[in-house]
Design a protein around this motif. Sequence first.
Motif, PDB file in Angstrom:
ATOM      1  N   ALA A 124      -7.669 -16.678  -9.319  1.00  0.00           N
ATOM      2  CA  ALA A 124      -7.574 -17.575 -10.471  1.00  0.00           C
ATOM      3  C   ALA A 124      -8.499 -18.773 -10.332  1.00  0.00           C
ATOM      4  O   ALA A 124      -8.926 -19.353 -11.340  1.00  0.00           O
ATOM      5  CB  ALA A 124      -6.129 -18.041 -10.652  1.00  0.00           C
ATOM      6  N   LEU A 155      -4.667 -11.825 -14.820  1.00  0.00           N
ATOM      7  CA  LEU A 155      -4.069 -12.640 -13.761  1.00  0.00           C
ATOM      8  C   LEU A 155      -2.556 -12.748 -13.892  1.00  0.00           C
ATOM      9  O   LEU A 155      -1.861 -12.960 -12.900  1.00  0.00           O
ATOM     10  CB  LEU A 155      -4.692 -14.036 -13.767  1.00  0.00           C
ATOM     11  CG  LEU A 155      -6.110 -14.117 -13.201  1.00  0.00           C
ATOM     12  CD1 LEU A 155      -6.736 -15.470 -13.493  1.00  0.00           C
ATOM     13  CD2 LEU A 155      -6.083 -13.857 -11.696  1.00  0.00           C
ATOM     14  N   LEU A 320      -3.356 -20.487 -11.769  1.00  0.00           N
ATOM     15  CA  LEU A 320      -2.543 -19.275 -11.891  1.00  0.00           C
ATOM     16  C   LEU A 320      -1.272 -19.573 -12.676  1.00  0.00           C
ATOM     17  O   LEU A 320      -0.858 -18.767 -13.529  1.00  0.00           O
ATOM     18  CB  LEU A 320      -2.204 -18.732 -10.497  1.00  0.00           C
ATOM     19  CG  LEU A 320      -1.363 -17.457 -10.469  1.00  0.00           C
ATOM     20  CD1 LEU A 320      -2.007 -16.333 -11.268  1.00  0.00           C
ATOM     21  CD2 LEU A 320      -1.129 -17.006  -9.021  1.00  0.00           C
TER      22      LEU A 320
END
Length: 350
Positions: A124, A155, A320
Motif C-alpha cells: 500500500a 489492497l 492500507l
Amino acid sequence: MTDRLILGIESSCDETGVGIVRLGPDGAVELLADEVASSVEEHARFGGVVPEVASRAHLEAMVPTMRRAVEKAGVELRDVHSIAVTAGPGLAGALLVGVSAAKAYAAALDKPLYGVNHLAGHVAADTLQHGPLPKRCLALLVSGGHSQLLMVEGLAERITELGSTVDDAAGEAYDKVARLLDLPYPGGPPIDKLAKQGNGCAIAFPRGLTGPRDAKYDFSFSGLKTSVARWVERQERAGEEIPLADVAASFQEAVADVLTAKAIRACKDLGVDTLVISGGVAANSRLSGLAAERCAEAGIELRVPRPRLCTDNGAMIAALGAHLVAAGAQPSPMDLSTTPGLPVGTIQVL
C-alpha cells in the motif's frame, strides 16, 4: 461525502511509525504526516534486533511520535476518522505495544479500529507516491524478514502469495554478509555503498533455486550467504587480500539477479504488466536499477516507492487502512489480538 483522516500505527520490529493520510471522496489518498522513531542504533551492537529492546523502545517513542505526526499534519486527534494498526506479522512484544496504543486511542476518541497486515501495508505504501494500483499487479516484497512474490488483486480484496523464501530473507542475508565483511548493521546500506566501488561479475556466487526443477517463484539466500563465507575463508587461508568491494558487488548482483528474474518471470507467466517492489531492500540501488532494465525490456511498468516509504513506517499502515475504509470494510473488534505469524493473505484481522 467529506474527506476522512486515517491514522496509522506501525510497531512490528524496530521502528515506531505514526502516519496520517487524507482519504478523499473519490478514494484518493494523500499523505499528511509520516513520523518514525528508529531504535536501530540500540540493536547495532548486537548485530540484529533484540525483541525486548525493541518493545521498550516502542513504549518510550509512541507518544512523542504521535505528537510529531499530529503536529506535522496540522490536525487534532479528535479529527481522525479511523485508526489502523499493524496486528502482524512481527515481533510479539513489539506488536503488542502498537496494538495496545491503537486500542487506547480508539477507545478514548470513540473511533473505529482496523487491525491490518504489515506486509500488505508495504504494498500500500506505493499508492502514496504513484497513486492507485491497477486491478491486478505483482508485488515483490523484500525486507529483513520477508522475500515474497505476491499477486495483488485489490489492497482491500485479495493478496495471494505466489512464492517466498525457504530460508533466509534477502535482507537477513545482507545483514549476515555485512557482519562477515566487518560492515555496520543493518547491512543493506553499507553493502550497497561498497558495491558501487566493485565489480559485480568478479566472483560467480550461486543463484539459489534457479534450476529447472526448483520452485519457480520461491527464493533461497542461505546458500549464497554460506558461499560468500567460504570464499572469504579460502582467501584468508591462502593469505590473499579480500577485495571487499568486489565481494559486496558480486553478492549484491546475485541477490538482485534472482529477485528480478523471478519477478519478471511471474509477471510474464500470469499476464501481469505492473510490478511493485516494496520493503526495506527495495531501497537498494542495484535491485531497483536491474529491475528497471529488465522491466523495460519486458514491457512491464515498474513502481518502486521512494526509500522513506520502503522501510517500516506508519504512513503505509494508514494507507492500507484508508483502502479498507474506502471499501466499506467492517472495523476490527476492540479485543483485537496480535498475530506474529499473520499470513499475507489475511489483509485485516477481524
